[in-house]
Design an enzyme around this catalytic site. Structure first.
Site, PDB file in Angstrom:
ATOM      1  N   ASP A 170      13.096 -13.714   2.976  1.00 58.27           N
ATOM      2  CA  ASP A 170      12.183 -14.843   2.755  1.00 58.27           C
ATOM      3  C   ASP A 170      11.939 -15.741   3.958  1.00 58.27           C
ATOM      4  O   ASP A 170      11.767 -16.964   3.802  1.00 58.27           O
ATOM      5  CB  ASP A 170      12.660 -15.693   1.582  1.00 58.27           C
ATOM      6  CG  ASP A 170      12.479 -14.998   0.243  1.00 58.27           C
ATOM      7  OD1 ASP A 170      11.777 -13.978   0.197  1.00 58.27           O
ATOM      8  OD2 ASP A 170      13.045 -15.477  -0.749  1.00 58.27           O
ATOM      9  N   LYS A 213       8.768  -9.242  -3.123  1.00 57.21           N
ATOM     10  CA  LYS A 213       9.563  -9.408  -4.339  1.00 57.21           C
ATOM     11  C   LYS A 213       8.992 -10.549  -5.169  1.00 57.21           C
ATOM     12  O   LYS A 213       8.433 -11.503  -4.629  1.00 57.21           O
ATOM     13  CB  LYS A 213      11.034  -9.663  -4.025  1.00 57.21           C
ATOM     14  CG  LYS A 213      11.344 -10.994  -3.345  1.00 57.21           C
ATOM     15  CD  LYS A 213      12.837 -11.182  -3.200  1.00 57.21           C
ATOM     16  CE  LYS A 213      13.182 -12.442  -2.423  1.00 57.21           C
ATOM     17  NZ  LYS A 213      12.793 -13.686  -3.082  1.00 57.21           N
ATOM     18  N   CYS A 247      18.002 -16.982  -3.242  1.00 56.81           N
ATOM     19  CA  CYS A 247      17.595 -15.597  -3.008  1.00 56.81           C
ATOM     20  C   CYS A 247      18.609 -14.788  -2.201  1.00 56.81           C
ATOM     21  O   CYS A 247      18.781 -13.595  -2.446  1.00 56.81           O
ATOM     22  CB  CYS A 247      16.229 -15.566  -2.338  1.00 56.81           C
ATOM     23  SG  CYS A 247      14.925 -16.239  -3.392  1.00 56.81           S
TER      24      CYS A 247
END
Length: 199
Positions: free
Chosen positions: A26, A111, A144
């Site tokens: 991310d 995702k 995450c």
């Protein structure tokens, strides 16, 4: 008397670099750059050490996978029941930051949930490349990154988290999450220590 989390038996970590993957979680504009919809303050500090880990693993023939949080443009996403909309597919916010430079040998995966493994091709990609160890880096540690480490452990991978390569939503969350990972799910190490075992 030992506490619950003190009952562990960890051998010194070893890895085969060619059977190692870096999972970069991310590092997208919405989380990292001014103007993003959900910026993690100070988050760019993780980028230089992450680039060192990525470069070291690539030089030894390992695998690099860049993960992008990515959500439907119509915003019908379960995550948005509890979090503000972010990382909308096709937007600037959902793109990897410019400081990263994936090449043709790397993988880029989208995702829609916190874990990089959940309903993505990540496990298949790792197995096709003979990966045994994953080095998980990126943001944020307590959401995450943690979810990805958990699922990596559940899928049978040795999990390593270089502590300078991840950042949480606060100091308390960073400390607690890294403690949980190090005592139950993998290895938390200094970046220099990880670079040393990569070789």
């Amino acid at each position: 008397m030992k506490g619950f989390s003190d009952h562990f038996n960890k051998a010194p970590v070893q890895l085969a670099p060619a059977k190692t993957a870096v999972i970069v979680v991310d590092l997208v504009n919405d989380f990292m750059k001014e103007g993003g919809s959900m910026v993690l303050g100070g988050g760019m500090a993780v980028v230089p050490p992450i680039l060192k880990i990525v470069d070291a693993v690539k030089k030894k023939g390992g695998t690099v996978v860049y993960i992008k949080d990515n959500h439907r443009p119509d915003k019908t996403d379960a995550e948005f029941l509890i979090r503000e909309p972010h990382c909308i597919d096709g937007s600037w916010g959902a793109e990897l930051i410019d400081e990263l430079s994936p090449d043709a040998s790397d993988y880029i995966l989208k995702k829609r949930r916190f874990s990089s493994f959940f309903q993505t091709d990540l496990d298949m990609i790792l197995r096709e490349n003979g990966v045994e160890t994953i080095i998980v880096v990126g943001v944020v540690t307590n959401i995450c990154v943690r979810s990805t480490v958990h699922d990596g452990f559940f899928n049978g991978y040795r999990c390593i988290v270089p502590q300078e390569c991840v950042m949480a939503t606060g100091d308390r969350e960073q400390e607690s999450t890294l403690w949980d990972i190090d005592t139950h799910f993998g290895y938390v190490m200094k970046t220099d220590e990880v670079l040393k075992i990569i070789g």
